[in-house]
Design a protein around this motif. Structure first.
Motif, PDB file in Angstrom:
ATOM      1  N   GLY A  14     -10.819   5.602  -1.846  1.00  0.00           N
ATOM      2  CA  GLY A  14     -10.790   5.485  -3.280  1.00  0.00           C
ATOM      3  C   GLY A  14      -9.617   6.485  -3.959  1.00  0.00           C
ATOM      4  O   GLY A  14      -9.339   6.668  -5.214  1.00  0.00           O
ATOM      5  N   LYS A  15      -8.642   6.999  -3.418  1.00  0.00           N
ATOM      6  CA  LYS A  15      -7.816   7.941  -3.717  1.00  0.00           C
ATOM      7  C   LYS A  15      -6.527   7.373  -3.049  1.00  0.00           C
ATOM      8  O   LYS A  15      -6.055   6.914  -2.235  1.00  0.00           O
ATOM      9  N   GLY A  16      -5.362   7.576  -4.318  1.00  0.00           N
ATOM     10  CA  GLY A  16      -3.940   6.833  -4.009  1.00  0.00           C
ATOM     11  C   GLY A  16      -3.322   7.452  -3.057  1.00  0.00           C
ATOM     12  O   GLY A  16      -2.718   6.617  -2.386  1.00  0.00           O
ATOM     13  N   GLU A  17      -3.539   8.672  -2.682  1.00  0.00           N
ATOM     14  CA  GLU A  17      -2.716   9.349  -1.834  1.00  0.00           C
ATOM     15  C   GLU A  17      -2.963   8.892  -0.408  1.00  0.00           C
ATOM     16  O   GLU A  17      -2.274   9.220   0.848  1.00  0.00           O
ATOM     17  N   SER A  18      -4.140   8.270  -0.145  1.00  0.00           N
ATOM     18  CA  SER A  18      -4.477   7.825   1.139  1.00  0.00           C
ATOM     19  C   SER A  18      -4.070   6.395   1.415  1.00  0.00           C
ATOM     20  O   SER A  18      -4.258   5.804   2.546  1.00  0.00           O
ATOM     21  N   MET A  19      -3.526   5.532   0.381  1.00  0.00           N
ATOM     22  CA  MET A  19      -3.500   4.281   0.628  1.00  0.00           C
ATOM     23  C   MET A  19      -2.480   4.002   1.751  1.00  0.00           C
ATOM     24  O   MET A  19      -2.559   3.087   2.533  1.00  0.00           O
ATOM     25  N   ALA A  20      -1.487   4.609   1.900  1.00  0.00           N
ATOM     26  CA  ALA A  20      -0.228   4.558   2.929  1.00  0.00           C
ATOM     27  C   ALA A  20      -0.907   4.630   4.295  1.00  0.00           C
ATOM     28  O   ALA A  20      -0.554   3.862   5.254  1.00  0.00           O
ATOM     29  N   ALA A  21      -1.751   5.731   4.343  1.00  0.00           N
ATOM     30  CA  ALA A  21      -2.446   5.970   5.637  1.00  0.00           C
ATOM     31  C   ALA A  21      -3.226   4.866   6.282  1.00  0.00           C
ATOM     32  O   ALA A  21      -3.372   4.400   7.273  1.00  0.00           O
ATOM     33  N   ILE A  22      -4.165   4.354   5.216  1.00  0.00           N
ATOM     34  CA  ILE A  22      -4.941   3.089   5.272  1.00  0.00           C
ATOM     35  C   ILE A  22      -3.948   2.040   5.902  1.00  0.00           C
ATOM     36  O   ILE A  22      -4.289   1.354   6.605  1.00  0.00           O
ATOM     37  N   GLY A  23      -2.922   1.871   5.186  1.00  0.00           N
ATOM     38  CA  GLY A  23      -2.141   0.695   5.638  1.00  0.00           C
ATOM     39  C   GLY A  23      -1.182   0.740   7.017  1.00  0.00           C
ATOM     40  O   GLY A  23      -1.304  -0.205   7.834  1.00  0.00           O
ATOM     41  N   LEU A  25       0.817  -1.335  -0.026  1.00  0.00           N
ATOM     42  CA  LEU A  25      -0.062  -0.022   0.103  1.00  0.00           C
ATOM     43  C   LEU A  25       0.646   1.261  -0.057  1.00  0.00           C
ATOM     44  O   LEU A  25       0.338   2.291   0.064  1.00  0.00           O
ATOM     45  N   ASN A  26       2.140   1.280  -0.009  1.00  0.00           N
ATOM     46  CA  ASN A  26       3.111   2.302  -0.141  1.00  0.00           C
ATOM     47  C   ASN A  26       4.243   1.913  -1.157  1.00  0.00           C
ATOM     48  O   ASN A  26       5.334   1.945  -0.790  1.00  0.00           O
ATOM     49  N   PRO A  27       3.866   1.614  -2.285  1.00  0.00           N
ATOM     50  CA  PRO A  27       4.569   1.434  -3.283  1.00  0.00           C
ATOM     51  C   PRO A  27       5.621   2.473  -3.799  1.00  0.00           C
ATOM     52  O   PRO A  27       5.280   3.832  -3.806  1.00  0.00           O
ATOM     53  N   PRO A  28       6.746   2.379  -4.286  1.00  0.00           N
ATOM     54  CA  PRO A  28       7.409   3.369  -4.901  1.00  0.00           C
ATOM     55  C   PRO A  28       6.947   4.159  -6.173  1.00  0.00           C
ATOM     56  O   PRO A  28       5.978   3.224  -6.832  1.00  0.00           O
ATOM     57  N   ALA A  29       7.100   5.001  -6.513  1.00  0.00           N
ATOM     58  CA  ALA A  29       6.526   5.715  -7.813  1.00  0.00           C
ATOM     59  C   ALA A  29       6.971   4.890  -9.013  1.00  0.00           C
ATOM     60  O   ALA A  29       6.041   4.995 -10.035  1.00  0.00           O
ATOM     61  N   ASP A  30       7.961   4.148  -9.141  1.00  0.00           N
ATOM     62  CA  ASP A  30       8.128   3.310 -10.392  1.00  0.00           C
ATOM     63  C   ASP A  30       7.949   1.663 -10.394  1.00  0.00           C
ATOM     64  O   ASP A  30       8.307   1.020 -11.208  1.00  0.00           O
ATOM     65  N   ALA A  31       7.030   1.525  -9.234  1.00  0.00           N
ATOM     66  CA  ALA A  31       6.559   0.333  -9.206  1.00  0.00           C
ATOM     67  C   ALA A  31       5.944  -0.448 -10.412  1.00  0.00           C
ATOM     68  O   ALA A  31       4.989   0.319 -10.908  1.00  0.00           O
ATOM     69  N   GLY A  32       6.278  -1.549 -10.805  1.00  0.00           N
ATOM     70  CA  GLY A  32       5.724  -2.158 -11.895  1.00  0.00           C
ATOM     71  C   GLY A  32       4.982  -3.484 -11.438  1.00  0.00           C
ATOM     72  O   GLY A  32       4.782  -3.913 -10.423  1.00  0.00           O
ATOM     73  N   VAL A  33       4.813  -4.234 -12.608  1.00  0.00           N
ATOM     74  CA  VAL A  33       3.973  -5.497 -12.323  1.00  0.00           C
ATOM     75  C   VAL A  33       4.832  -6.514 -11.457  1.00  0.00           C
ATOM     76  O   VAL A  33       4.233  -7.030 -10.867  1.00  0.00           O
ATOM     77  N   GLY A  34       6.092  -6.371 -11.552  1.00  0.00           N
ATOM     78  CA  GLY A  34       7.059  -7.459 -10.835  1.00  0.00           C
ATOM     79  C   GLY A  34       6.704  -7.098  -9.336  1.00  0.00           C
ATOM     80  O   GLY A  34       6.922  -7.838  -8.499  1.00  0.00           O
ATOM     81  N   TYR A  35       7.084  -5.522  -9.120  1.00  0.00           N
ATOM     82  CA  TYR A  35       6.793  -5.223  -7.727  1.00  0.00           C
ATOM     83  C   TYR A  35       5.301  -5.826  -6.893  1.00  0.00           C
ATOM     84  O   TYR A  35       5.221  -6.370  -5.959  1.00  0.00           O
ATOM     85  N   LEU A  36       4.288  -5.582  -7.862  1.00  0.00           N
ATOM     86  CA  LEU A  36       2.775  -5.885  -7.430  1.00  0.00           C
ATOM     87  C   LEU A  36       2.853  -7.546  -7.254  1.00  0.00           C
ATOM     88  O   LEU A  36       2.444  -7.906  -6.185  1.00  0.00           O
TER      89      LEU A  36
END
Length: 475
Positions: A180-189, A105-116
């Protein structure tokens, strides 16, 4: 034939004990809601990974994870420590879940399919360990036919608190956190990570686990009984359809209500509250109905009601929030019966297999149910997302979709859930393991256990030497 109430083991558990046990569902439900509903959109829109790539990643991980569940379930059933069997595994899942939740829920900006793929594998391993051990522990904690409906009803009802709390975060935080917002995912984590140690401690420190003798090595015949028992085979297949039904709506929920029904993202999240919150009333209601009709008949009634309410929901006009909220509550009320009744029925079949083979295979049985959930969800994502791509649906934020794309989205949300759920309910025609049959199984198991105890007290040395081969294992 009487119901299984004579045995003390089948007695009624105290409400504080059940609540402490069920509290694990609060962060667990939050995590499952995020992974199933919000995470695909987050990686597709916020990180700009194509929908088909996200679908392929989820499907790949789910299919790989199927093998993990069987190994974990088998290992659980053969674990024996002075602290317990399932309790030890439940604790083991804590650090894995905490670390993997933060990473996914706190991926780096360049995270791709491999990271997922990497972090999905790790987080689903953690959820497998935690959910399998918790479900099998519940089967050992409550052994009566009706008491199992009660404890699994509580587990699902308390889990609703976690889901609803997550959905209320936009209101509770005055818009600072929005699922529903990407900026909130780390806080939810972080919220989930902070809750996990407290609910784990509530389980491990306050809820008992009855210790049985060490599990003897199972023969191939004993192992195959898990897969060949007629009731279990029917249950696994039915559960697959019941997962596939509502599961087809989960990854496209935000797309459907935002683009097809015209609700803003904030209201889309709010509409999940009555759907999930309905479980607070639905879970205990279906558990109580099951005490009268039986679990499998109650499940069939719930399937028919789900089909009716899902159809009514689709017919509601666009943008009608209050009316749609009532419709979502009705669908959620019906769907809340599926998981709790299936899990309670698996516990009953576990007793049947233990009587027939002398082997406690609860962990492996629940692994089969978890497999259907993972396999079912991988199919839905892998099928629905490519269909949306084929009709030209664009998932990027701010994209304008054609009428044909929206129509394809609507058809995916309507027809598949209804058809699949009705097939799942139909599979329970002819199901044999009702309350009377289970009462007889419990009576025989209790008599066998009492005889073993008497033998051990009378001849402790010979009893100890013969116990592994003379008695059913791990209760």
């Amino acid at each position: 034939m009487t119901t299984a109430t004579a045995s003390p083991a089948a007695g009624r558990l105290s409400t504080p004990t059940i609540f402490a046990f069920a509290s694990a569902g609060i962060p667990g439900a939050m995590l499952m809601l995020i992974l199933g509903t919000y995470m695909p959109r987050f990686y597709a829109s916020h990180l700009a990974i194509p929908l088909t790539a996200v679908a392929a990643a989820v499907a790949t991980v789910r299919l790989i994870d199927i093998g993990f569940d069987l190994v974990i379930g088998y290992g659980m059933d053969r674990t024996h420590t002075r602290f317990g069997r399932y309790k030890v595994w439940f604790t083991l899942g804590l650090p894995i879940l905490m670390f993997a939740t933060w990473k996914i829920l706190n991926p780096p900006a360049d995270a791709g399919v491999g990271y997922l793929i990497t972090w999905l594998l790790i987080i689903y391993t953690g959820t497998s360990i935690s959910s399998l051990s918790h479900a099998a522990w519940a089967a050992a904690l409550a052994t009566g036919y009706n008491e199992r409906s009660r404890i699994y009803g509580w587990m699902q009802g308390v889990a609703v608190v976690g889901s609803v709390t997550l959905l209320l975060t936009p209101i509770l935080t005055k818009g600072a956190i929005q699922p529903g917002k990407g900026e909130s995912m780390a806080a939810i984590g972080l919220i989930i990570i902070c809750l996990l140690p407290f609910t784990t401690a509530a389980n491990v420190l306050t809820v008992p686990e009855k210790l049985g003798p060490p599990q003897k090595g199972a023969s191939l015949k004993d192992y195959m009984a898990v897969f060949t028992t007629p009731g279990m085979a029917r249950l696994v297949l039915a559960d697959l359809f019941l997962v596939l039904g509502p599961g087809t709506t989960s990854p496209i929920y935000i797309f459907f209500f935002h683009d097809a029904k015209g609700f803003p993202i904030k209201e889309v999240s709010l509409l999940l509250i009555p759907y999930i919150g309905a479980g607070l009333l639905g879970a205990p209601a279906w558990a109580r109905i099951a005490q009268t009709l039986g679990k499998h008949r109650t499940l069939q009634v719930a399937c028919v009601c789900y089909a009716i309410t899902q159809t009514i929901l689709m017919a509601m006009p666009k943008g009608a929030f209050a009316m749609t909220a009532v419709g979502m509550f009705s669908v959620g009320f019906c769907a809340s019966a599926f998981t709790l009744l299936i899990r309670a029925m698996v516990a009953d079949i576990s007793d049947q297999i233990r009587l027939d083979t002398g082997q406690n295979q609860a962990g492996l049985l629940y692994a089969l149910i978890t497999i259907t959930q993972k396999f079912g969800s991988s199919i839905t994502v892998a099928i629905v997302f490519p269909i949306l791509a084929a009709v030209g649906y664009n998932a990027k934020e701010g994209a304008v979709n054609t009428e044909a794309a929206i129509r394809g989205l609507e058809m995916c949300y309507l027809f598949a859930p209804i058809a699949l759920v009705l097939v799942g309910g139909a599979l329970f025609f002819g199901y044999k393991l009702d309350s009377e049959r289970h009462a007889d199984i419990r009576r025989q198991l209790d008599e066998r256990e009492a005889a073993l105890t008497a033998d051990l007290e009378a001849e402790p040395l010979s009893g100890l030497s013969s116990a592994p081969g003379a008695a059913p294992s791990g209760r």
